[in-house]
Structures are given as structure tokens and as C-alpha cells.
Design a protein around this motif. Structure first.
Motif, short mmCIF file in Angstrom:
data_model
loop_
_atom_site.label_atom_id
_atom_site.label_comp_id
_atom_site.label_asym_id
_atom_site.label_seq_id
_atom_site.Cartn_x
_atom_site.Cartn_y
_atom_site.Cartn_z
N UNK A 102 0.71 -1.09 0.04
CA UNK A 102 0.04 0.08 -0.15
C UNK A 102 0.65 1.03 -0.02
N UNK A 103 2.06 1.30 0.90
CA UNK A 103 2.85 2.56 0.90
C UNK A 103 3.45 2.57 -0.42
N UNK A 104 3.85 1.54 -1.30
CA UNK A 104 4.52 1.59 -2.49
C UNK A 104 3.65 2.52 -3.57
N UNK A 105 2.56 2.32 -3.36
CA UNK A 105 1.52 2.97 -4.58
C UNK A 105 0.67 4.03 -3.74
N UNK A 106 0.76 4.37 -2.42
CA UNK A 106 0.15 5.29 -1.87
C UNK A 106 -1.33 5.11 -1.99
N UNK A 107 -1.65 3.93 -1.79
CA UNK A 107 -3.16 3.30 -2.16
C UNK A 107 -3.86 3.29 -0.88
N UNK A 108 -4.83 2.31 -0.81
CA UNK A 108 -5.70 1.88 0.32
C UNK A 108 -5.91 0.45 0.37
N UNK A 109 -6.33 0.10 1.88
CA UNK A 109 -6.44 -1.43 1.92
C UNK A 109 -7.89 -1.57 2.56
#
Length: 205
Positions: A102-109
Motif C-alpha cells: 500500500x505504501x509503495x502505491x500510496x493506495x488504500x487497503x
């Protein structure tokens, strides 16, 4: 520093105490707790990013602008000013977790709902907007100096992973995610122009 007679090597009796050895560890939100630790002597506390492979890298860059003056044909003292400063930590994460991806793509879980995906899974996806909460308060690398038991620590503020997600799978090997975290100044410190990075260097006897 006292001057000494010149030598033909830089090696001294204290040289072996000043080696930065091994890869170190990467921590999120690293802080000093003055009342923690054994006998209330204080200790550093943080959340491990995960096991790494291939080492870690710290880069601090200072960019200067030269004030041009007619007739000044050689660089002169006082004619350079700091234009910008950047700091980043590069790491190779071998311990794959949903949070690291998630951190690598600045996404969400999100937890799988059991309908579009089976329960027991986390669904990691990208977002359309970068939010202030996506920045990690700080990211630190904790290393070892050969002459002391105290760690050397480099911390960057408001760390954001800017490298994206890129990994390979191979037989007889494990996937590694290369992650680059860049430092960012707080909103109220933009005018300060100071570098959002600090290096804590232990006293070595």
C-alpha cells in the motif's frame, strides 16, 4: 582540532571506531522516549518497515545558485546561496506485507467482502488523490557504528514513497520491492527553507 605532523595515511588509533557497518533497519515514526528503556534511561521507539535485502541508501542533496556578477570570473565566497535541499531513503524490502505494498502505491487497503473477493484477503488499490495523511510522520534508518553500542540514526520528515511498485519473481529467489522515500517540509516550515532531515550521530570515546 589540534594540528599534528602530517602522515602518509589517514589511519589513526580511533579509525576502527568510526566505521558504519551493516545494512541497518528502517523504522516508521521513529521517536525518542526519554523515560522508556531499562532503568528509565530512555530509548528509541518506532515501527519496523520490514526485513530488507541488498542494503539501504541515504541521499541528501543541496543545490546552490550562483549570484552572477559582471567581472567575477571565478567562484567567490558569498556568491552562492542555497536554492533547494532534498533528502531521501532508498530501501529494498524483502518482507512483503499488505501495508508495504500500500505504501509503495500510496493506495488504500480494504478487507475483502466475500462477494467480489473471498474473505481472508485484503484488497489493495490505488487512489485518485494524494492526501496529507498519506505522508508518514517520519522514516528513519538505524545503523551501527563500530565504536559504540549507540545507534547512528538518520530521520526524514513527512516521508512519501515515490518509486511506485516494481518487483520480479524468479525461481529459487524471493521478490524484493525497491522503495524510495522522499522527505517533505511541514506546511508551516516552507518559509524556513531548512532540510526536513536530521542525523543523530553518537558520541564515540
Amino acid at each position: 582540532m589540534d594540528k599534528t605532523a602530517v602522515k602518509r595515511t589517514g589511519y589513526t588509533a580511533s579509525t576502527p571506531k568510526h566505521y558504519l557497518i551493516n545494512a541497518g533497519a528502517i523504522y516508521k515514526n521513529l521517536t525518542w522516549n526519554p523515560t522508556g528503556g531499562q532503568d528509565s534511561a530512555g530509548q528509541w521507539e518506532g515501527e519496523l518497515l520490514g526485513a530488507t535485502a541488498g542494503g539501504n541508501k541515504v541521499t541528501v542533496e543541496v543545490n546552490y545558485r550562483v549570484i552572477e556578477i559582471d567581472g567575477a570570473l571565478t567562484p567567490a565566497v558569498g556568491q552562492k546561496i542555497i536554492e533547494s535541499q532534498t533528502a531521501k531513503i532508498e530501501t529494498n524490502v524483502k518482507e512483503l506485507t499488505a501495508e508495504n505494498i500500500r505504501l509503495s502505491i500510496n493506495g488504500e487497503i480494504k478487507e475483502a467482502d466475500g462477494t467480489t473477493a473471498p474473505t481472508g484477503y485484503k484488497v489493495i488499490s490505488g487512489k485518485s488523490k494524494l492526501e496529507n495523511t498519506d505522508y508518514i510522520e517520519n522514516l528513519g534508518i538505524v545503523g551501527t557504528m563500530s565504536g559504540t553500542n549507540d545507534p547512528i540514526i538518520v530521520i526524514i520528515d513527512n516521508a512519501l514513497c515515490t518509486s511506485g511498485l516494481d518487483f520480479e519473481t524468479k525461481d529459487n529467489d524471493e521478490a524484493v520491492i525497491a522503495m524510495t522515500f522522499e522527505a517533505h517540509a511541514d506546511e508551516d516550515k516552507i518559509d524556513d527553507l531548512s532540510l526536513p532531515c536530521r542525523i543523530y550521530f553518537p558520541n564515540i570515546v
